[in-house]
Scaffold this active site. Structure first.
Site, mmCIF file in Angstrom:
data_model
loop_
_atom_site.group_PDB
_atom_site.id
_atom_site.type_symbol
_atom_site.label_atom_id
_atom_site.label_comp_id
_atom_site.label_asym_id
_atom_site.label_seq_id
_atom_site.Cartn_x
_atom_site.Cartn_y
_atom_site.Cartn_z
ATOM 1 N N ASP A 220 0.811 -1.209 0.000
ATOM 2 C CA ASP A 220 0.000 0.000 0.000
ATOM 3 C C ASP A 220 0.853 1.273 0.000
ATOM 4 O O ASP A 220 1.838 1.362 0.735
ATOM 5 C CB ASP A 220 -0.865 -0.048 1.275
ATOM 6 C CG ASP A 220 -1.828 1.106 1.395
ATOM 7 O OD1 ASP A 220 -2.804 1.126 0.628
ATOM 8 O OD2 ASP A 220 -1.598 1.987 2.246
ATOM 9 N N GLU A 284 1.133 -0.512 -4.939
ATOM 10 C CA GLU A 284 0.221 0.616 -5.140
ATOM 11 C C GLU A 284 1.084 1.852 -5.339
ATOM 12 O O GLU A 284 1.505 2.504 -4.405
ATOM 13 C CB GLU A 284 -0.746 0.832 -3.976
ATOM 14 C CG GLU A 284 -1.810 1.838 -4.395
ATOM 15 C CD GLU A 284 -2.413 2.661 -3.284
ATOM 16 O OE1 GLU A 284 -3.453 3.296 -3.510
ATOM 17 O OE2 GLU A 284 -1.849 2.712 -2.174
HETATM 18 C C1 GLC Z 1 -4.134 3.360 -0.165
HETATM 19 C C2 GLC Z 1 -5.441 2.635 0.044
HETATM 20 C C3 GLC Z 1 -6.423 3.565 0.688
HETATM 21 C C4 GLC Z 1 -5.854 4.061 2.003
HETATM 22 C C5 GLC Z 1 -4.450 4.663 1.828
HETATM 23 C C6 GLC Z 1 -3.755 4.825 3.152
HETATM 24 O O1 GLC Z 1 -4.267 4.405 -1.072
HETATM 25 O O2 GLC Z 1 -5.907 2.121 -1.183
HETATM 26 O O3 GLC Z 1 -7.675 2.950 0.886
HETATM 27 O O4 GLC Z 1 -6.689 5.042 2.568
HETATM 28 O O5 GLC Z 1 -3.620 3.832 1.042
HETATM 29 O O6 GLC Z 1 -3.382 3.586 3.683
#
Ligand code: GLC
Ligand code: CA
Length: 545
Positions: A220, A284
């Site tokens: 993430d 991500e």
């Molecule tokens: C990523 C997740 C999101 C979350 C953020 C902080 O973007 O997809 O849902 O709020 O990270 O962890």
């Protein structure tokens, strides 16, 4: 639904697939993302859970996916619904137990489905034992696990950094008289990745999960791991920056997007490389441009295996921008790297069925066909396979609201619609954790009995990918096509055309239509000109290349 068998494979395609598998199961494979709180509730408390997922694995096998990505499953006070983790080596009590998790991994493996586990390295919950200890005293052994700064003159903020939610990236800790940094909500204190102990903690956490036999991890917010050690002020946003940064008013240059983050990704890569079969690292990479995203592949084999293509997800659903993005993504990827494509998300951008397609069934079919025929790993967001749209929920109810976009994330997180019944087959509770959409409009039960449904379109596309290697792994070559349309070859004999325009278009090709979004055209022969009506898309086995 267990009676259906998977598509038949030839010896030749089995061999190709075996060699693809050596290079990673996701190459040629398809990932399904289920938001676990909203997918299947086994015990009637209104919250989806692991047993619920185990109970529904037959459905996923029938659908024909290869990987199942689950949003965070760890204990969390749920200020950001699991993305604020309070214990990295356990399962959230609402989701089940570690035993349930192990059973899920084993049951999924029996169906050739790998579990992809969401891991949040950038921050912990403010209830995590490390942070509780860190804030108890400046001399805590965990103090340096986080990012602390003395107040500026007259108690002001240490610098101008803003977080991804559009607020100051600093909160004051009364107990120790310093500010701590957070790139997301104040309940998500930033971990200090410059600290070697933090990096080692995460090696252990990563091993802990990879050793359980999962297919990989989704990491993430990796662009937010490192910050500028000099704490310089962020510069103002310019027209070249993302719309988010322009709205916030600054480029997130110094609290995130540090170039050394790639060293950390390489470290994870070498850790994951010790596992056999190969484990997926999906990053991500929440960055505004494809140019920045592709850097997270490193040299193509030493960083992430797949990255999150935000630019594609945020594209207007129109031929010209999509064409540019697809072309640029594939051109800029390092050799040997493999793309990932997602149209919907649990975050602010929500569901493509609504954002891209305005709920129009023909457009939804085009979106699914496009997603499942590009070169790379498609990520299907749960519910999109039945064309589920975002219900109007009125005012924000549960989700963390993105202050910056002002948008609640609830709309794309409503429970999966299994059948037209109270609770939609998701729960026996009268109070699901989020309200349900209209399951009489879209649900699995009705659509699985209807060969003409969007669910069958998705299933048939997945089955075709398994028997038609050009479609799963073949090179992609865009061809020029009339305004409003997109067309490309895959490998030697797959040809895909999508008409997103408002009128009928003719595209030159010959062969046989294998799947059309209008299923009555399946098997149709095309001699020279393919006529595509507005909002129609096809996969052709072509004889013209
Ligand atoms: C990523 C997740 C999101 C979350 C953020 C902080 O973007 O997809 O849902 O709020 O990270 O962890
Ligand atoms: Ca439950």
């Amino acid at each position: 639904m267990t009676g259906h068998s998977r598509g038949k494979t030839t010896a030749n395609s089995r061999n190709q697939r075996a060699s693809a598998a050596r290079r990673g199961w996701w190459r040629g494979g398809v990932i399904y993302q289920a938001y676990p709180r909203s997918w299947s509730d086994s015990n009637g408390d209104g919250i989806g859970d692991l047993r619920g997922i185990i109970d529904r694995l037959d459905y996923l096998e029938w659908l024909g996916i290869d990987g199942l990505w689950l949003n965070p499953l760890m204990p969390s006070p749920d200020h950001d619904w699991g993305y604020d983790v309070s214990d990295y080596k356990a399962i959230h009590p609402a989701m089940g137990t570690l035993d349930d998790f192990d059973e899920l991994v084993a049951q999924a493996a029996r169906r050739a489905i790998r579990i992809v586990f969401d891991l949040v390295p950038s921050h912990t919950s403010d209830r995590h034992a490390w942070f509780l200890d860190a804030r108890s005293s400046k001399s805590s052994r965990y103090r340096d696990y986080y990012v602390w700064r003395r107040p500026g003159p007259r108690g002001s903020l240490p610098n101008n950094w803003m977080n991804y939610f559009g607020r100051a990236a600093w909160s004051f800790d009364d107990g120790t008289g310093e500010y701590y940094m957070h790139n997301f909500s104040p309940h998500q204190p930033q971990l200090n990745w410059w600290n070697a102990e933090v990096r080692e903690e995460f090696d252990r956490i990563l091993n802990f999960w990879l050793e359980r036999g999962i297919g990989g991890v989704r990491l993430d917010a990796v662009q937010a791991l490192l910050y500028d050690k000099q704490f310089r002020d962020n510069p103002p946003a310019t027209r070249a920056d993302s719309d988010k940064e322009r709205r916030i008013g600054q480029r997130l240059k110094y609290n995130a997007n540090h170039p050394d983050v790639h060293r950390i990704v390489r470290r994870w890569h070498s850790l994951a490389a010790q596992f056999d079969p190969q484990r997926l690292l999906l990053g991500e990479t929440w960055v505004p441009s494809i140019r920045q995203m592709v850097k997270y592949y490193g040299n193509g084999t030493d960083e992430f295996d797949l990255t999150w293509n935000l630019t594609f997800l945020r594209s207007p659903f129109a031929s010209r921008p999509l064409r540019q993005i697809i072309e640029l993504t594939l051109r800029l990827l390092p050799d040997d790297a493999w793309a990932a494509w997602a149209a919907s998300t649990h975050d602010d951008e929500g569901r493509a069925t609504t954002r891209w397609c305005g709920g129009v069934p023909a457009t939804i079919r085009c979106a699914m066909l496009l997603l499942l025929t590009l070169r790379g790993t498609p990520i299907i967001y749960y519910g999109d396979e039945i064309g589920m749209t975002e219900p109007l929920l009125g005012k924000m109810r549960r989700a963390l609201r993105d202050e910056e976009s002002g948008r609640s994330r609830d709309g794309s997180r409503t429970p999966m619609q299994w059948k037209a019944a109270p609770g939609a087959g998701f729960t026996s509770s009268t109070q699901p954790w989020l309200p349900l959409g209209d399951a009489s409009v879209a649900n699995v039960e009705t659509q699985s009995a209807d060969r003409g449904s969007v669910l069958w379109l998705v299933r048939d596309l997945l089955a075709l990918r398994r028997t038609f290697d050009d479609l799963a792994v073949g090179e992609l070559a865009l061809v020029s096509s009339p305004a409003g349309t997109l067309a490309w070859h895959r490998g030697k004999s797959a040809f895909i055309a999508v008409n997103l325009g408002t009128s009928m278009r003719r595209i030159r090709t010959s062969g046989q239509i294998l799947i059309c979004t209008d299923r009555t055209r399946d098997q149709e022969y095309v001699a020279e000109w393919l006529e595509l009506r507005s909002r129609e898309a096809v996969v052709v086995r072509s004889t013209s290349r």
